[in-house]
Design a protein around this motif. Sequence first.
Motif, mmCIF file in Angstrom:
data_model
loop_
_atom_site.group_PDB
_atom_site.id
_atom_site.type_symbol
_atom_site.label_atom_id
_atom_site.label_comp_id
_atom_site.label_asym_id
_atom_site.label_seq_id
_atom_site.Cartn_x
_atom_site.Cartn_y
_atom_site.Cartn_z
ATOM 1 N N UNK B 16 156.195 135.240 81.589
ATOM 2 C CA UNK B 16 156.775 134.102 80.879
ATOM 3 C C UNK B 16 155.844 132.887 80.959
ATOM 4 N N UNK B 24 152.092 126.556 74.552
ATOM 5 C CA UNK B 24 151.628 125.182 74.764
ATOM 6 C C UNK B 24 150.215 125.011 74.264
ATOM 7 N N UNK B 27 149.983 124.957 70.566
ATOM 8 C CA UNK B 27 150.448 123.678 70.036
ATOM 9 C C UNK B 27 149.361 122.629 70.174
ATOM 10 N N UNK B 28 148.696 122.661 71.350
ATOM 11 C CA UNK B 28 147.616 121.693 71.561
ATOM 12 C C UNK B 28 146.461 122.014 70.637
ATOM 13 N N UNK B 29 146.145 123.311 70.536
ATOM 14 C CA UNK B 29 145.092 123.719 69.615
ATOM 15 C C UNK B 29 145.464 123.263 68.214
ATOM 16 N N UNK B 31 146.601 120.758 67.487
ATOM 17 C CA UNK B 31 146.100 119.400 67.353
ATOM 18 C C UNK B 31 144.895 119.335 66.443
ATOM 19 N N UNK B 34 146.139 119.384 63.094
ATOM 20 C CA UNK B 34 146.969 118.188 62.932
ATOM 21 C C UNK B 34 146.114 116.929 62.881
ATOM 22 N N UNK B 35 144.859 117.020 63.385
ATOM 23 C CA UNK B 35 143.975 115.848 63.408
ATOM 24 C C UNK B 35 143.971 115.141 62.060
ATOM 25 N N UNK B 37 146.148 114.875 59.832
ATOM 26 C CA UNK B 37 147.373 114.200 59.404
ATOM 27 C C UNK B 37 147.544 112.838 60.061
ATOM 28 N N UNK B 38 146.608 112.507 60.961
ATOM 29 C CA UNK B 38 146.714 111.244 61.674
ATOM 30 C C UNK B 38 146.839 110.058 60.738
ATOM 31 N N UNK B 41 150.321 109.640 59.482
ATOM 32 C CA UNK B 41 151.159 109.045 60.527
ATOM 33 C C UNK B 41 150.907 107.547 60.567
#
Lengths: 188, 240
Positions: B16, B24, B27-29, B31, B34-35, B37-38, B41
């Motif tokens: 687990x 996790x 999700x961070x990767x 990033x 997602x960079x 989309x900054x 935001x």
Amino acid sequence: MAVQHNPLWTRWFHAFDALVLLVMVGSGLQIYNANPVFGSRGGATFPQLVTLGGWLAGGRYWHLGFMALFALNLGIWIGLLLQHRRRHLAQLADVVTWRGSQNQAKRRYSAHRLIYTLMLVILGFSLITGLAMYKPVQLWWLSGLFGSWQMLRVFHFATIPAMVALVISHGVLSWRIGGWSLLRKMAV
Amino acid sequence: MDADQTSAPCLNRRQLLKAGLGVGGSLLLGGCWADGYGEDVANATRPLNERIEAWLQSKGPGPEFPRSQVRPEELLLNSFNGVPALDPASYRLQVAGLVGRPLSLDLAALAALPQQEMIIRHICVEGWAAIVAWGGVRLADVLKLAQASNLGSYVYFDSADGYYESWDIASAMHPQTLLATHMNGEPLPAQNGAPLRLATPIKLGYKLSKWVTAIRVEPTLMASRKGYWEDQGYEWFAGL
């Protein structure tokens, strides 16, 4: 197999909390890299794997963009906990139980309440130190409480390892208490 | 122990943990994608943030510090293109645009204007800060001398090294916004912007142009030319 899920909004709020935290940590580490708190221009930086934003300006977009959301989220969280304070908010008795009780279930329950409460304290502290750096001109009295600017940066940064430790403890403890079924209740 | 718990564990704790780290990590990767989309935001939240910043700044002057807290070694240097060579004798500060009286001021003319010193915290977008004593003339005095028009909402600054900046007029007229010629009681060193640079407690360091040679009062902000760093993505208002 029927799992008694937590109410939908609880699960959404839990997932949303985790997401907001992840964004704040990732973008915070991106900002850190522009001028490491420890070592300044010669200091070690965090790998791109754990940063968000790509460069300093991008990190600031995310960090300052999610700042209000983070504060709102924290406010709702504190409000909910206060509403259920007798069930969830730690008291001094919890420290006694956690350290001395022979009843393992009771000890775990106390430990959980301590973690929830500590998380709120740490997150509140990160918000306060963050605001002190974001608006040091108008909040000079707040910025001044932390001594030097460097100390302020150290305090703000220290909330990340503190939160990571608490989130890990929270995960391990939840697993011990409820195992797979608790995880399914909250996350799946 | 209830039936749920005995039948359920299809993962042990270690598995687990690994799965959790994987989620996790991804999700961070995430990033990385997602960079991009900054900016979205930022566009969603910046107008409100800026309005709050501008309102806060109208609430009074920024803090000043005792001289004993000045730490010259904490002021790091940033320049995108080295240190330009400027001859103090032939130096002129041009003030133009929407002004009733265009100016060309030499250093003696600037020294003849009322001088002000302030000890403030200079804060860099990178995260570091230093308490510095700046001395010079108020930008507001120079703009008044040039009879800047009420229609001028923005002020542009050109520097000898090609750096350029733009400010809102309210920040330019702030009583603690200086055209600094002195630093920590001494004439401004070349690497810090000699003979003339911007200094204020209310803006981040990249707004504080060094080696300023020209000031222009403008009615509008040019979307494609807001400042050297702003045009690459830095926040324009950058208030503190």
